[in-house]
Scaffold this active site. Sequence first.
Site, PDB file in Angstrom:
ATOM      1  CD1 TRP A 119      -2.764   1.464   0.459  1.00  0.00           C
ATOM      2  CD2 TRP A 119      -2.148   1.794   2.596  1.00  0.00           C
ATOM      3  NE1 TRP A 119      -3.567   2.442   0.984  1.00  0.00           N
ATOM      4  CE2 TRP A 119      -3.220   2.666   2.283  1.00  0.00           C
ATOM      5  CE3 TRP A 119      -1.609   1.820   3.883  1.00  0.00           C
ATOM      6  CZ2 TRP A 119      -3.748   3.561   3.217  1.00  0.00           C
ATOM      7  CZ3 TRP A 119      -2.132   2.701   4.811  1.00  0.00           C
ATOM      8  CH2 TRP A 119      -3.190   3.561   4.468  1.00  0.00           C
ATOM      9  CE  LYS A 134     -10.251  -0.474   3.694  1.00  0.00           C
ATOM     10  NZ  LYS A 134      -9.939   0.359   2.589  1.00  0.00           N
ATOM     11  CG  ASP A 193      -2.004  -3.179   7.445  1.00  0.00           C
ATOM     12  OD1 ASP A 193      -3.113  -3.166   8.022  1.00  0.00           O
ATOM     13  OD2 ASP A 193      -1.668  -2.315   6.612  1.00  0.00           O
TER      14      ASP A 193
HETATM   15  C1  LMR Z   1      -7.057   1.711  -0.404  1.00  0.00           C
HETATM   16  O1  LMR Z   1      -5.959   1.150  -0.467  1.00  0.00           O
HETATM   17  O2  LMR Z   1      -7.690   2.073  -1.406  1.00  0.00           O
HETATM   18  C2  LMR Z   1      -7.692   1.904   0.944  1.00  0.00           C
HETATM   19  O3  LMR Z   1      -6.910   1.337   1.933  1.00  0.00           O
HETATM   20  C3  LMR Z   1      -8.049   3.315   1.202  1.00  0.00           C
HETATM   21  C4  LMR Z   1      -6.868   4.213   1.389  1.00  0.00           C
HETATM   22  O4  LMR Z   1      -6.860   4.950   2.375  1.00  0.00           O
HETATM   23  O5  LMR Z   1      -5.958   4.220   0.556  1.00  0.00           O
END
Ligand code: LMR
Length: 398
Positions: free
Chosen positions: A132, A247, A212
């Site tokens: 992420w 979520k 996570d």
């Molecule tokens: C995402 O990856 O789209 C979600 O976790 C929302 C975010 O805050 O990025």
Amino acid sequence: MSHFSGVARVPGDPILGLIDAYRSDPNPQKLDLGVGVYKDPQGNTPILNSVKIAERYLVDSETSKSYIGGHGDPLFTQHLARLVMGADSALLNENRAGATQTPGGTGALRLAGDFIRYCLPGRGIWLSDPTWPIHETLFAAAGLKVSHYPYVDADNRLVFDAMLAALRQIPAGDVVLLHACCHNPSGFDLSQTQWRQVLEVVRERELLPLIDFAYQGFAEGLEADAWAVRLFAAELPEVLITSSCSKNFGLYRERTGALVVTCASADKLVDVRSQLAAIARNLWSTPPAHGAAVVAQILADESLKLVWQEEVQAMRVRIAQLRQGLLTALQPYGLAERFAHIGSQRGMFSYTGLSAEQVKRLRDEHSIYMVSTGRANVAGMDEQRLEYLAAAIAKVSA
Ligand code: LMR
């Protein structure tokens, strides 16, 4: 003199920026597969029924808006910790694990990052490549040295052997961030055998796992998805776990989450939690109350909890069906095999394997929005639009 003349403009957030771009697109055919939110067949991100029931109750029964304290709402943290660690968790029973409420999973990650920086100085953090994007910037902002271990290769395959080999090279004491399930962005998860192999390396190398856990309930189910978290917590003396209610409770904007810490002794947990409260005081002082009160209300009431569990299950099953539905829609174009991974990936996201250029064409020519890395939010698809999506993917893949 301008104080701000030297302030440079930076690019918008790669994920949140898509919300605005999508909103301002006038095309009625537009499809938002960007930010990770669940959408119903009408394209809305609904408030769960269980949440609505809890909110109604809270409106009538809440008596105060006073601060809720550094570790948050005790009813929330107790129930959330059991959701993560298991109803009969020995660690919780022995006071060797505890949760600190945070503004969302992101808040929990930042709290963990600052804890590492201040209390475990010199430790670097290792992230999967890819991960992420906010993991990258958040831990750097917390002052940690960020490094990577391989996870998905250029051919869009999970590279477990390379991952394991890289973990074996990490300096003892460093922190390794693992995705409990529904890996964001790829959707590729480890098998139980692979998790056990990772556990052995983490143990041998004396690494500190930071797990996570943002998608509990979206891979196989609320309990099944906690398997790796509970394995690591049971087998290792110390684990950090970040939990998000964004979520699985659909509480995205209410910023509800927690950092769960496990320690070798109840006494050490008190030390660690004192640090967490002190760090949180500098970050957000005390966490926002509403989302946590909703979650506490749901988890404390057996019949309401059942309503919620069924809602999570319905979201999970529908996302899995959308994956299969997209593959079926891709079949007439001879693309089902090429995109077969979409069917086996888990959770909200799929690393589709589409290039940045193809993603751009999807957006420019078809008003289909996804992250430039080729990540699609499967939970943003809808049954009626799968053929439109498949046709567009076929066009940009030709
Ligand atoms: C995402 O990856 O789209 C979600 O976790 C929302 C975010 O805050 O990025």
